[in-house]
Design a protein around this motif. Structure first.
Motif, short mmCIF file in Angstrom:
data_model
loop_
_atom_site.label_atom_id
_atom_site.label_comp_id
_atom_site.label_asym_id
_atom_site.label_seq_id
_atom_site.Cartn_x
_atom_site.Cartn_y
_atom_site.Cartn_z
N GLY A 1 31.64 -47.16 -22.74
CA GLY A 1 31.05 -48.45 -22.39
C GLY A 1 30.20 -49.00 -23.51
N LEU B 1 24.69 -57.94 -15.21
CA LEU B 1 25.50 -56.72 -15.11
C LEU B 1 24.65 -55.48 -15.38
N SER C 1 24.51 -52.60 -12.56
CA SER C 1 25.07 -51.29 -12.95
C SER C 1 24.05 -50.17 -12.76
N TYR C 2 22.80 -50.42 -13.14
CA TYR C 2 21.78 -49.38 -12.99
C TYR C 2 21.47 -49.11 -11.51
N TYR D 1 24.40 -46.96 -10.24
CA TYR D 1 24.27 -45.58 -10.70
C TYR D 1 23.09 -44.88 -10.03
N GLY E 1 29.31 -46.53 -12.58
CA GLY E 1 28.00 -47.09 -12.89
C GLY E 1 27.60 -46.84 -14.34
N PHE F 1 29.69 -49.25 -16.87
CA PHE F 1 29.24 -50.64 -16.94
C PHE F 1 27.78 -50.76 -17.41
N ALA F 2 26.99 -49.73 -17.14
CA ALA F 2 25.62 -49.73 -17.68
C ALA F 2 25.65 -49.65 -19.20
N SER G 1 27.10 -53.10 -20.62
CA SER G 1 26.19 -54.25 -20.58
C SER G 1 24.99 -54.06 -21.49
#
Length: 647
Positions: A435, A477, A481-482, A485, A501, A504-505, A508
């Motif tokens: 990511g 995002l 995401s956070y 997760y 999660g 995407f964390a 972003s």
């Protein structure tokens, strides 16, 4: 030499003006003549009027496009690609170093009889020094060039890893980790300056995205490599791996074409200005000393007073004895010139040309010295800009969250119900690393695309804040995401939830972070490496503090509470970046007045406002100097001169 040597760049109150360099003499502005009482009042009235009126526009020179020999921006695509690949590979090692050590900490503690506190210190002090030391490396690189810094830093990196791999107690290992951190930190900040030297503004976002995106695999690959090597050969093999990598990079940097050019460095221009001031001060003191000797009846090169006759009993007068080099009554000072011409000249030692702060050119008397390698003034000037300060703090929080997430995630997946070993944990964290890569590369491309589109609407004029507007889609995002997760790990769901999660964390975070770096480079022309080093300082301090407090918070309130707290901190960071994106251009304008500026001007009175417009010019080259005497000093000198003439 190109025609770059036929001009000089003088920095006047932060902006650059061009001054001719062919004049052999110093153009010093003379003091004003003695005025009457009425004329002095009229003069101060003029000052007050100038204080109320806005300052005249100052000519600005684009320092990044000053003509230079072997312009890096005109290098071939092949040569630029070599430099880019070398820099990207070099920064991978320092990014692996902090995390490659994590899977083998238990083995290190058992082998070297270390405590939990000592192991934690070896982890936190590494990231702290790796963030703080770059300000020194960057300041030095702006004076002597990038290549010597890369070579020197990787030599330290090699020594630290090689000696640390043979450590027999924990104290030696901690000391070598410090040396390793200092050596590995240079390329993280100075490397961005090298890319800014080669690439134009319109393509920097994409290049910086690649430069920081690929090495973001480091925090993910580190546990994989460390776990594999540790299981097979023991904890020392991880440092052997880093030592070999550092030695190879040291050899490759000997073939590195230096991108630094002194004509395009504001820090170098400032250093030349300081060296010139020291030279003028020394000459002034020497001249004053010579005049004092002449007034006493001595030769200017005499070291002791001339011998005299004993006092006669008749008159008691003291009659000077004629001596070689003495000045008789009625004679001029030409004898000093003759004696100086006859004096033997000192032989110059010819030093190797590659040594810093050394010149074998006898006419090159004005040059920087080690005292000019002081990062504090440059740091203060960078943080003095509110837009720089906000972006530095916000980007530092983004990186701190990125670094701490990999550390706390390793703890989470090592506990029940997951109970993963270091190798499996590294595989899970690959999602976060991938990511990071996609986010950095795509974020850089989006930054360039948005900059190009907004510049077209702005009549072809680019503004650094345009880059930050490309980060707006990634900000929501980050928060979502956070939170995903946080609560998938807190409720111990299937591993698929935390992996999504994490991906995407990571995406972003780097989507936003890469554009903040491009903004710092674009908004600080001529000192891009110093600006990125300040970013390293903020992220190092933030990562050190956040990683130290994260585990106790995680143990106290769980993963859900910890990462929700992270989401709140990142929300504040995104809010600061959004404010700069829309208000930064206005805040950076010279006409913008901050509320505390009005308070400061009111507290100091009208004289302080007048002083802003008559303050001394700051000169940044040795060829042309214009000195302005402050108003109060000039008036006092005139009064003193009037009293002397009256007496």
């Amino acid at each position: 030499m190109s025609n770059a040597t036929d001009r000089v760049d003088a920095q006047v109150e932060g902006s650059l003006v061009r001054a001719p360099s062919h004049q052999p003499t110093l153009d010093l502005e003379p003091l004003r003549s003695i005025r009457s009482h009425h004329s002095q009042h009229a003069h101060f009235h003029d000052i007050a009027e100038r204080a109320d009126s806005p300052p005249p526009p100052r000519p600005v020179v684009d320092i990044e496009h000053e003509p230079v020999d072997d312009d890096p921006r005109e290098w071939s695509h092949k040569k630029k690609t070599f430099v880019m690949a070398l820099m990207t590979t070099a920064v991978l090692g320092p990014m692996i170093s902090p995390s490659i050590y994590n899977p083998v900490v238990d083995e290190v503690k058992a082998d070297l009889n270390g405590t939990e506190t000592q192991i934690g210190l070896s982890l936190s002090i590494y990231i702290l020094l790796q963030g703080c030391v770059p300000v020194v490396w960057a300041s030095t690189a702006e004076i002597i060039g990038r290549k010597p810094i890369y070579i020197a830093s990787f030599v330290l990196y090699t020594i630290g890893t090689a000696v640390g791999s043979r450590a027999t107690d924990i104290q030696v290992l901690i000391g070598m980790r410090c040396l390793q951190a200092m050596g590995s930190s240079a390329v993280l900040s100075v490397g961005a300056g090298s890319l800014a030297d080669m690439y134009e503004v319109k393509e920097r976002g994409r290049k910086l995205g690649i430069y920081y995106g690929m090495p973001m695999l480091g925090p993910t690959l580190g546990p994989l490599i460390g776990g594999a090597l540790g299981n097979a050969y023991g904890w020392r093999s991880t440092l052997y791996f880093l030592a070999v990598f550092a030695a190879l990079m040291t050899l490759l940097f000997f073939f590195f074409p230096d991108t630094w050019r002194r004509e395009r460095s504001r820090v170098y221009q400032k250093a030349i200005s300081d060296a010139l001031k020291r030279s003028l001060k020394a000459e002034r003191h020497a001249e004053e000393k010579r005049q004092r000797k002449l007034a006493k009846g001595l030769s200017s090169n005499a070291t002791t007073p001339a011998p005299t006759h004993p006092t006669t009993p008749i008159s008691g007068a003291m009659t000077p004895v004629t001596a070689p080099g003495s000045i008789h009554e009625g004679s001029d000072a030409d004898v000093d010139v003759e004696l100086a011409a006859e004096a033997p000249r000192k032989r110059r030692i010819r030093w190797p040309q590659w040594m810093p702060f050394v010149s074998n050119n006898e006419s090159d008397d004005i040059k920087p010295s080690f005292r000019d390698v002081n990062p504090i003034p440059t740091m203060i000037s960078i943080f003095h800009s509110p837009t720089n300060a906000i972006v530095l703090v916000c980007s530092g929080l983004l990186f701190a969250a990125q670094y701490t997430t990999t550390y706390t995630a390793s703890v989470t997946f090592a506990r029940a119900p997951y109970n993963y070993n270091p190798l499996i944990i590294g595989v899970v964290l690959l999602a976060f690393g991938m990511g990071n890569i996609f986010g950095s590369v795509l974020g850089g491309r989006a930054s360039d695309a948005i900059l190009k589109r907004l510049a077209k609407k702005n009549g072809g004029v680019t503004v650094p804040e345009m880059r930050l507007k490309s980060t707006l889609p990634g900000m929501p995002l980050i928060i979502v995401s956070y939170l995903v997760y946080a609560w998938t790990t807190d409720y111990k769901t299937n591993i698929a939830g935390p992996v999504v999660g994490l991906f995407f964390a990571g995406f972003s975070l780097m989507f936003v972070y890469s554009s903040t770096l491009a903004f710092l480079v674009d908004s600080n022309p001529g000192r891009s490496a110093s600006a990125v080093s300040c970013n390293s300082f903020c992220r190092g301090v933030g990562a050190c503090v956040m990683s130290q407090v994260a585990i106790p918070i995680q143990n106290a309130i769980g993963d859900g509470g910890l990462y929700t707290l992270f989401a709140g901190i990142l929300c504040l960071s995104c809010a600061g970046l959004t404010a700069v994106a829309f208000k930064g251009e206005q805040w950076r304008s010279p006409d913008h007045v901050w509320p505390w500026s009005k308070w400061t001007r009111r507290s100091h009175g009208p004289d302080s406002a007048a002083a802003e417009h008559v303050s001394p010019s700051h000169v940044s080259h040795a060829s042309t100097v214009v000195e302005r005497v402050p108003e109060d000093t000039a008036v006092e000198m005139e009064k003193k001169q009037a009293r002397t003439e009256k007496a």
